[in-house]
Design an enzyme around this catalytic site. Structure first.
Site, PDB file in Angstrom:
ATOM      1  N   CYS A  12      38.455 -25.043  -6.390  1.00 41.38           N
ATOM      2  CA  CYS A  12      39.336 -26.519  -7.305  1.00 41.38           C
ATOM      3  C   CYS A  12      39.720 -27.138  -5.165  1.00 41.38           C
ATOM      4  O   CYS A  12      39.551 -26.705  -5.021  1.00 41.38           O
ATOM      5  CB  CYS A  12      40.385 -26.002  -7.910  1.00 41.38           C
ATOM      6  SG  CYS A  12      39.920 -25.194  -9.548  1.00 41.38           S
ATOM      7  N   GLY A  38      35.280 -29.912  -6.703  1.00 38.30           N
ATOM      8  CA  GLY A  38      35.265 -29.571  -8.139  1.00 38.30           C
ATOM      9  C   GLY A  38      35.252 -30.925  -8.695  1.00 38.30           C
ATOM     10  O   GLY A  38      35.730 -32.144  -9.157  1.00 38.30           O
ATOM     11  N   ASN A 112      44.549 -23.677  -6.336  1.00 41.21           N
ATOM     12  CA  ASN A 112      43.117 -23.600  -5.263  1.00 41.21           C
ATOM     13  C   ASN A 112      42.915 -22.295  -4.967  1.00 41.21           C
ATOM     14  O   ASN A 112      43.740 -21.475  -3.977  1.00 41.21           O
ATOM     15  CB  ASN A 112      42.268 -24.645  -4.152  1.00 41.21           C
ATOM     16  CG  ASN A 112      41.111 -24.203  -4.101  1.00 41.21           C
ATOM     17  OD1 ASN A 112      41.252 -24.247  -2.106  1.00 41.21           O
ATOM     18  ND2 ASN A 112      40.458 -23.458  -4.483  1.00 41.21           N
ATOM     19  N   GLY A 113      42.286 -21.361  -5.533  1.00 41.87           N
ATOM     20  CA  GLY A 113      42.034 -19.864  -5.667  1.00 41.87           C
ATOM     21  C   GLY A 113      42.274 -18.962  -6.997  1.00 41.87           C
ATOM     22  O   GLY A 113      41.510 -19.524  -7.878  1.00 41.87           O
ATOM     23  N   CYS A 246      38.310 -18.187   4.046  1.00 44.28           N
ATOM     24  CA  CYS A 246      37.158 -17.559   3.386  1.00 44.28           C
ATOM     25  C   CYS A 246      35.433 -18.087   4.319  1.00 44.28           C
ATOM     26  O   CYS A 246      35.658 -19.984   4.447  1.00 44.28           O
ATOM     27  CB  CYS A 246      36.786 -18.384   2.027  1.00 44.28           C
ATOM     28  SG  CYS A 246      34.905 -18.446   1.095  1.00 44.28           S
ATOM     29  N   TYR A 252      29.495 -23.693   2.897  1.00 43.90           N
ATOM     30  CA  TYR A 252      28.777 -24.242   2.569  1.00 43.90           C
ATOM     31  C   TYR A 252      29.885 -25.113   0.948  1.00 43.90           C
ATOM     32  O   TYR A 252      29.534 -26.595   1.041  1.00 43.90           O
ATOM     33  CB  TYR A 252      28.337 -23.290   0.923  1.00 43.90           C
ATOM     34  CG  TYR A 252      28.316 -23.984  -0.111  1.00 43.90           C
ATOM     35  CD1 TYR A 252      26.851 -24.484   0.079  1.00 43.90           C
ATOM     36  CD2 TYR A 252      29.048 -23.751  -1.381  1.00 43.90           C
ATOM     37  CE1 TYR A 252      26.683 -25.325  -1.486  1.00 43.90           C
ATOM     38  CE2 TYR A 252      28.511 -24.613  -2.277  1.00 43.90           C
ATOM     39  CZ  TYR A 252      27.102 -25.269  -2.479  1.00 43.90           C
ATOM     40  OH  TYR A 252      27.648 -25.907  -3.875  1.00 43.90           O
ATOM     41  N   SER A 293      23.843 -29.149   2.140  1.00 45.29           N
ATOM     42  CA  SER A 293      24.768 -28.216   2.964  1.00 45.29           C
ATOM     43  C   SER A 293      23.944 -27.636   4.132  1.00 45.29           C
ATOM     44  O   SER A 293      24.785 -26.959   5.157  1.00 45.29           O
ATOM     45  CB  SER A 293      25.706 -27.446   1.575  1.00 45.29           C
ATOM     46  OG  SER A 293      24.500 -26.785   1.543  1.00 45.29           O
ATOM     47  N   ASP A 355      18.257 -23.408   4.341  1.00 45.01           N
ATOM     48  CA  ASP A 355      19.154 -23.140   3.084  1.00 45.01           C
ATOM     49  C   ASP A 355      20.568 -21.809   3.991  1.00 45.01           C
ATOM     50  O   ASP A 355      20.532 -21.090   4.442  1.00 45.01           O
ATOM     51  CB  ASP A 355      18.599 -21.929   2.252  1.00 45.01           C
ATOM     52  CG  ASP A 355      19.452 -23.110   0.710  1.00 45.01           C
ATOM     53  OD1 ASP A 355      20.519 -23.727   1.655  1.00 45.01           O
ATOM     54  OD2 ASP A 355      19.534 -22.771  -0.082  1.00 45.01           O
ATOM     55  N   ASP A 356      21.495 -22.190   3.478  1.00 38.37           N
ATOM     56  CA  ASP A 356      23.006 -22.015   3.905  1.00 38.37           C
ATOM     57  C   ASP A 356      23.077 -20.682   2.881  1.00 38.37           C
ATOM     58  O   ASP A 356      23.883 -19.848   3.833  1.00 38.37           O
ATOM     59  CB  ASP A 356      23.586 -23.012   3.528  1.00 38.37           C
ATOM     60  CG  ASP A 356      24.400 -22.604   1.963  1.00 38.37           C
ATOM     61  OD1 ASP A 356      24.595 -22.503   1.043  1.00 38.37           O
ATOM     62  OD2 ASP A 356      23.719 -24.959   1.837  1.00 38.37           O
ATOM     63  N   CYS A 392      32.992 -12.213  -5.672  1.00 42.24           N
ATOM     64  CA  CYS A 392      33.938 -12.820  -4.664  1.00 42.24           C
ATOM     65  C   CYS A 392      35.130 -12.760  -5.934  1.00 42.24           C
ATOM     66  O   CYS A 392      34.638 -13.212  -7.143  1.00 42.24           O
ATOM     67  CB  CYS A 392      33.832 -14.400  -4.484  1.00 42.24           C
ATOM     68  SG  CYS A 392      35.167 -15.257  -4.165  1.00 42.24           S
ATOM     69  N   CYS A 447      37.768 -13.525   5.628  1.00 45.32           N
ATOM     70  CA  CYS A 447      37.300 -12.896   4.423  1.00 45.32           C
ATOM     71  C   CYS A 447      35.120 -13.764   4.390  1.00 45.32           C
ATOM     72  O   CYS A 447      34.643 -13.792   4.647  1.00 45.32           O
ATOM     73  CB  CYS A 447      37.596 -14.040   3.406  1.00 45.32           C
ATOM     74  SG  CYS A 447      36.648 -13.139   1.988  1.00 45.32           S
ATOM     75  N   CYS A 450      32.149 -10.843   0.436  1.00 46.63           N
ATOM     76  CA  CYS A 450      30.855 -11.030  -0.601  1.00 46.63           C
ATOM     77  C   CYS A 450      29.920 -10.183   0.575  1.00 46.63           C
ATOM     78  O   CYS A 450      28.321 -10.394   0.174  1.00 46.63           O
ATOM     79  CB  CYS A 450      30.776 -12.102  -0.762  1.00 46.63           C
ATOM     80  SG  CYS A 450      30.750 -14.137  -0.035  1.00 46.63           S
TER      81      CYS A 450
HETATM   82  P1  AMP Z   1      20.613 -20.281  -5.864  1.00 43.26           P
HETATM   83  O1  AMP Z   1      20.223 -20.524  -6.667  1.00 43.26           O
HETATM   84  O2  AMP Z   1      21.859 -19.090  -6.868  1.00 43.26           O
HETATM   85  O3  AMP Z   1      20.313 -18.621  -4.974  1.00 43.26           O
HETATM   86  O4  AMP Z   1      22.070 -20.456  -5.123  1.00 43.26           O
HETATM   87  C1  AMP Z   1      22.167 -20.830  -3.902  1.00 43.26           C
HETATM   88  C2  AMP Z   1      22.183 -21.876  -3.444  1.00 43.26           C
HETATM   89  O5  AMP Z   1      23.549 -22.927  -4.526  1.00 43.26           O
HETATM   90  C3  AMP Z   1      22.510 -22.216  -2.168  1.00 43.26           C
HETATM   91  O6  AMP Z   1      21.360 -23.627  -2.137  1.00 43.26           O
HETATM   92  C4  AMP Z   1      23.532 -23.009  -1.835  1.00 43.26           C
HETATM   93  O7  AMP Z   1      24.107 -24.098  -0.848  1.00 43.26           O
HETATM   94  C5  AMP Z   1      24.547 -23.341  -3.621  1.00 43.26           C
HETATM   95  N1  AMP Z   1      25.346 -21.880  -3.141  1.00 43.26           N
HETATM   96  C6  AMP Z   1      25.465 -20.998  -2.234  1.00 43.26           C
HETATM   97  N2  AMP Z   1      26.675 -20.705  -3.375  1.00 43.26           N
HETATM   98  C7  AMP Z   1      27.188 -21.683  -4.052  1.00 43.26           C
HETATM   99  C8  AMP Z   1      28.425 -22.058  -5.336  1.00 43.26           C
HETATM  100  N3  AMP Z   1      29.248 -20.479  -4.890  1.00 43.26           N
HETATM  101  N4  AMP Z   1      28.675 -22.577  -6.313  1.00 43.26           N
HETATM  102  C9  AMP Z   1      27.929 -22.872  -5.731  1.00 43.26           C
HETATM  103  N5  AMP Z   1      26.676 -23.907  -4.937  1.00 43.26           N
HETATM  104  C10 AMP Z   1      26.718 -22.671  -3.607  1.00 43.26           C
HETATM  105 FE1  SF4 Z   2      34.541 -16.407   0.719  1.00 40.24          FE
HETATM  106 FE2  SF4 Z   2      33.087 -14.598   0.192  1.00 40.24          FE
HETATM  107 FE3  SF4 Z   2      35.566 -13.935   0.592  1.00 40.24          FE
HETATM  108 FE4  SF4 Z   2      35.153 -14.885  -1.680  1.00 40.24          FE
HETATM  109  S1  SF4 Z   2      34.527 -13.041  -1.053  1.00 40.24           S
HETATM  110  S2  SF4 Z   2      36.270 -15.385   0.053  1.00 40.24           S
HETATM  111  S3  SF4 Z   2      32.880 -16.556  -1.175  1.00 40.24           S
HETATM  112  S4  SF4 Z   2      33.682 -15.044   2.497  1.00 40.24           S
END
Ligand code: AMP
Ligand code: SF4
Length: 477
Positions: A12, A38, A112-113, A246, A252, A293, A355-356, A392, A447, A450
């Site tokens: 959030c 959000g 938020n959290g 985080c 991202y 992103s 991709d990130d 997470c 952190c 994950c």
């Molecule tokens: P996926 O398609 O499930 O592998 O998700 C990866 C894609 O979602 C990447 O393109 C990221 O930019 C984006 N992404 C990564 N983490 C999150 C998240 N927690 N919520 C929404 N999008 C995410």
């Molecule tokens: Fe961020 Fe990953 Fe830590 Fe969750 S577990 S707070 S997504 S670094």
């Protein structure tokens, strides 16, 4: 506890302002700039010194507030919230700020959290007679404050902040005070700014830029800031602090124009791309990034390798984030609707696709296929973060470990799964170095849970799903 219950309070954004005659309108603008955090609900609570009024609803900030709603929110202090939730938690009762009215006063709060011990506290409070209005974990803080045994609100708040555990950036509003508090690890970002004589707090500094406020400093882990007509007063509710913001905020979540603890998010992402180029170069004709992103990281990768950056795919602005879709089928469809390849750029080319992150693998699989369908000769995937192997518990929807592709498969297997010619993830040390936080701190003050499974707080086995328990390698977890 059901997994859905645990995910009620995701990603959030919070905002607060004190000492401005247009408090609600400025909060509305602030929430607009936090909208990426959000999109499922938004709300504002405002005080004129005597009464707290609020307005909230499901949907985008624009949909929730009509001009007349804002005109009715009269006052000089306000807090606001934008909310992201996954399936199960998307009801109006969970939209924040939560407002608790008693005969003597009103308390409203936004969070938020994610609190990792909310269920235990809730059970205990219910056994003592508390009745909860929502299924949100945030509500436990209000009950803990109300049940406090000290004479002052602030002492009860400080005591309550020592009971809750996990990630929290809270803003609270009473008739005559705005309060901001951050968890002892500072897992979520929270900044303090000024607009003339008014004080402002926000999840991200991009909210300050929009309303013309000046950044003053970050709220410190373990700090509680009380702002009222007498000014600002800072205090620590605990001295047991260990910064662990985080990592995904840099990778991202946050907006590229925000600064998190003095580091610009776009600059950090570009450095992640440069580092990725050092760790995983490849012979190719074009570099492209998954919008939006990953564009900064793709620019960095291109700059460091000398391979031109190109717009290999474009985003359809009018489709929401695919990740939000509650089922895998809808998510797959979502990726298709969201992105289109630019055939003229990728046809006949060896493409590096940046991709990130990879979470479930849906996005990468679809994009690799999409680029191949558009005629790409080779598709090399480079990810500007390490593999996400652990769930997470701090309010980011990185899903249950059973859905995380990197918790089940090796990098080679993922490469095969997404159909790429090659796949490399950034190393954890490379990631920390590229973001550029303080290397003297543990994990550079980030952190990393994950990626590594090392959680900065205790995670009770009750919080984790049965199949996740063996993935917990945290302190006492
Ligand atoms: P996926 O398609 O499930 O592998 O998700 C990866 C894609 O979602 C990447 O393109 C990221 O930019 C984006 N992404 C990564 N983490 C999150 C998240 N927690 N919520 C929404 N999008 C995410
Ligand atoms: Fe961020 Fe990953 Fe830590 Fe969750 S577990 S707070 S997504 S670094």
């Amino acid at each position: 506890m059901f997994y859905e219950d645990r995910e009620l309070n995701e990603e959030c954004g919070v905002f607060g302002i004190w000492g401005h005659s247009h408090a609600a309108k400025l909060t509305y603008y602030g929430l607009h700039s936090l909208q990426h955090r959000g999109q499922e609900g938004a709300g504002i609570a405002v005080t004129d010194g005597k009464k707290v009024r609020d307005h909230k609803g499901l949907g985008l900030v624009n949909d929730v507030f009509a001009p007349k709603d804002l005109d009715e929110l009269v006052g000089y202090g306000a807090i606001g919230h934008v909310r992201y939730s996954t399936s199960g938690g998307n009801s109006l009762a969970n939209v924040q700020p939560l407002v608790f009215r008693s005969q003597t006063d009103t308390l409203s709060l936004a969070h938020n959290g994610n609190l990792t011990n909310a269920e235990e506290i809730k059970r205990d409070l219910e056994s003592k007679g508390s009745i909860f209005q929502s299924t949100s974990d945030t509500e436990v803080l209000a009950h803990l404050i109300k049940r406090g045994i000290s004479h002052t609100f602030k002492d009860n708040l400080k005591a309550a902040l020592n009971v809750v555990s996990g990630a929290f950036a809270f803003v609270l509003l009473t008739e005559n005070e705005l309060i901001a508090a951050l968890d002892p690890n500072g897992l979520r970002p929270l900044s303090l700014g000024r607009l003339g004589d008014a004080w402002v707090v926000a999840s991200e500094t991009c909210a300050f830029d929009l309303i013309g406020a000046t950044f003053i400093r970050n709220v410190k882990p373990g700090e509680v800031i009380v702002i009222n007509d007498e000014g600002l007063h800072s205090d620590m509710f605990t001295t047991e602090v260990e910064p662990a913001i985080c990592s995904m905020e840099y990778i991202y979540f946050s907006r590229p124009d925000s600064d998190i603890e003095g580091i610009n998010v776009h600059a950090a992402r570009k450095n992640l791309g440069i580092q990725l180029a050092k760790e995983a170069p490849v012979e190719a004709d074009v570099v492209t990034g998954v919008p939006d992103s990953s564009i900064s990281a793709a620019i960095g990768y291109a700059e460091a390798t000398g391979i031109p950056y190109e717009l290999g795919m474009i985003k359809n602005r009018y489709v929401g984030r695919t990740f939000i879709q509650p089922s895998q089928e809808l998510r797959e469809q979502g990726v298709k609707m969201k992105l289109s390849p630019v055939r003229g750029i990728v046809e006949g080319k060896r493409v590096v696709m940046i991709d990130d992150s990879i979470v479930r693998g849906t996005t990468s699989r679809r994009i690799v296929q999409m680029l191949r369908d558009a005629g790409a000769k080779e598709v090399h995937v480079r990810i500007s973060s390490p593999p996400i192997k652990h769930p997470c518990f701090y309010g980011i929807d990185t899903s249950s470990s059973s859905e995380l592709i990197a918790s089940k498969y090796s990098v080679d297997e993922i490469c095969e799964e997404i159909g790429a010619d090659s796949l490399v993830f950034l190393s954890t040390s490379g990631m920390q170095e590229a973001i550029g936080r303080n290397p003297a701190m543990k994990n550079c003050g980030q952190c990393m849970a994950c990626f590594t499974g090392e959680y900065p707080t205790h995670i009770s086995p009750e919080t984790a799903l049965p199949h996740e328990k063996d993935l917990l390698v945290s302190k006492g977890g």
